[in-house]
Scaffold this active site. Structure first.
Site: not given
Ligand code: UD1
Ligand code: CA
Length: 451
Positions: A15, A104-105, A315, A348, A362
């Site tokens: 997404r 990670g998210d 910079r 610069y 200047a």
């Molecule tokens: C997940 C939880 C949900 C919770 C939500 C909170 C599960 C099944 N569901 O859903 O209960 O409310 O997070 O934000 O855990 N990832 C992997 N490998 C995979 C799948 C996912 O590394 O095979 C990692 C993704 O990169 C991400 C994290 O796990 O960082 C969460 O995965 P995501 O698919 O976003 O889970 P949600 O559907 O949000």
């Molecule tokens: Ca998520």
């Protein structure tokens, strides 16, 4: 208790509509993943394991840029969060302490919250971080009975009754590492998504007579980022908090909403930041310095009492000693500016060293690049560089030396010398008057011819 972090970062993040793996999208100049690692680091973990998959090379680099000791494991196929956590098993072989799984998210979990989870672990086998969601949407739901967490049900698999629950799963979870892997072994993918769900370990643990509980935190901490719109919300949350923290520490900002900070911006007490200032990564501003409106800074250090801007650009490698003045439309890169030196207008200064108390007129430019190599300009203490001087590097201006305005300096100037490197002036008496008379007559004739 020894702690290991397992950070799940293998997902694609469909997404986000991006070629970049989701966890590498930036908040305040640092990848989301670095924010998560920073939060987890506050527990001083003995081991950090990052589970990479989609864009694994880039994710590995970002993880090791932040923490060179982090172990990266690969999840070849993304079969769910439970399957992802399982990939850390070999990396944690023999580790007897607690594992904390983070996503990670989900970058804003605070140190306080993680500490409260660690405390709750003293009394329960599994601790999950939950939050009361204003709009529970598609989050997993925590099914509880008093203080006891019974199980977690994903939105897709939930009944209407379960969907009405507003206590949601953040994804963060803590259990003893060997036990976590035992429980994960028993997770199956018999559910609406056909995935191995990490949260399923709660129900399995309960069936085995273990105890589970939920610790809750503010919803702002558990924001999970799945789209660019959510990324923008996350940026706003970060900025609001970072500004408030600086103000509380004694920084003066007239219009905090217009000041943009990086994850690592350091600003001392009684420093003043005027409106519309942007801080890229790696900036340190000492006490009592003033950054005036519309300035852009990155990778630089501004010492006490210095004034930068308005409309200045610092910079990477700009190093300002105390009481330096950098004025409007001045760019400084990879340059040390010593105490009390002034570069006030339209200049610069790149790959240079400007001595203490020097005045740079200047329009001065250090011509540092020949198309292939960068060269250094050295300006001694107390030098006076006349306006519109071109300093063709490599070149050295001596202590207390002077360059005449408009000079193109290609040779070094000794201490105390004056360098003039411009065409000598030649006055032609009466020539301007004569030329204007000719042109005036010509114009009058052309207008007469037209009419
Ligand atoms: C997940 C939880 C949900 C919770 C939500 C909170 C599960 C099944 N569901 O859903 O209960 O409310 O997070 O934000 O855990 N990832 C992997 N490998 C995979 C799948 C996912 O590394 O095979 C990692 C993704 O990169 C991400 C994290 O796990 O960082 C969460 O995965 P995501 O698919 O976003 O889970 P949600 O559907 O949000
Ligand atoms: Ca998520």
């Amino acid at each position: 208790m020894n702690i290991a972090l397992i950070i799940l970062a293998a997902g694609k993040g469909t997404r986000m509509e991006s070629d970049l793996p989701k966890v590498l999208h930036k908040i305040a100049g640092a990848p989301m993943l670095a924010h998560v690692m920073k939060a987890g680091n506050s527990l001083e973990p003995e081991k950090v394991v990052v589970v990479a998959g989609h864009g694994a090379d880039l994710v590995t680099k970002a993880a090791q840029d932040y923490d060179p000791e982090a172990t990266i494991v690969l999840q070849e196929e993304q079969l769910g969060t439970g399957h992802a956590a399982m990939q850390a098993r070999d990396a944690l072989a023999g580790f007897e302490g607690d594992a904390i799984v983070m996503f990670g998210d989900t970058p804003f979990i605070s140190q306080d919250t993680l500490e409260r989870m660690a405390e709750a672990r003293a009394k329960h086998d599994v601790v999950v971080l939950g939050f009361n969601a204003a709009d529970p949407a598609k989050y997993g739901r925590l099914v509880t009975e008093g203080d006891t967490l019974l199980r977690i049900v994903e939105f897709k698999d939930a009944s209407d009754e379960e969907r009405a629950i507003t206590l949601c799963n953040s994804g963060v979870l803590c259990a003893s590492a060997p036990m976590l892997f035992d429980l994960l072994d028993q997770v199956n993918n018999d559910n609406a998504s056909g995935e191995y769900y990490l949260p399923d370990i709660v129900g399995i643990a309960r069936d085995k007579g273990m105890s589970a509980t939920a610790v809750t935190c503010d919803e702002a901490e558990t924001l999970g980022i799945n789209s660019r719109a959510e990324l923008a919300v996350a940026e706003k949350i970060f900025q609001t908090k970072a500004r408030a923290d600086l103000i509380e520490d004694g920084v003066y900002m007239q219009a905090p909403d217009t000041v943009y900070l990086s994850f690592d911006t350091v600003i001392g007490r009684d420093a003043e930041i005027e409106p519309n200032v942007v801080f890229g990564p790696g900036v340190t501003i000492e006490s009592n310095a003033q950054i005036r409106a519309f300035s852009h800074l990155e990778g630089c250090h501004v010492s006490r009492g210095s004034v930068v801007g308005p409309y200045a650009r610092l910079r990477p490698g700009a190093e300002l000693a105390e009481d330096v003045r950098i004025g409007n439309f001045v760019e400084v890169k990879n340059a040390q500016i010593d105490e009390g030196a002034k570069v006030n207008h339209l200049s610069y200064i790149g790959d240079a060293h400007v001595g203490a108390g020097s005045n740079i007129g200047a329009g001065t430019i250090t011509c540092n690049y020949d198309g292939f190599f960068k060269h250094k300009t050295e300006i001694g203490a107390g030098a006076f560089i006349g306006s519109n001087t071109m300093l063709v590097a490599p070149v050295k201006i001596g202590v207390g030396a002077l360059t005449g305005s408009g000079s193109v300096i290609t040779k070094s100037v000794p201490d105390g010398a004056m360098a003039l490197a411009r065409a000598p002036q030649d006055n032609k008496e009466g020539r301007a008057t004569k030329m204007f008379d000719i042109l005036k007559a010509k114009k009058a004739k052309s207008q007469k011819d037209k009419s």
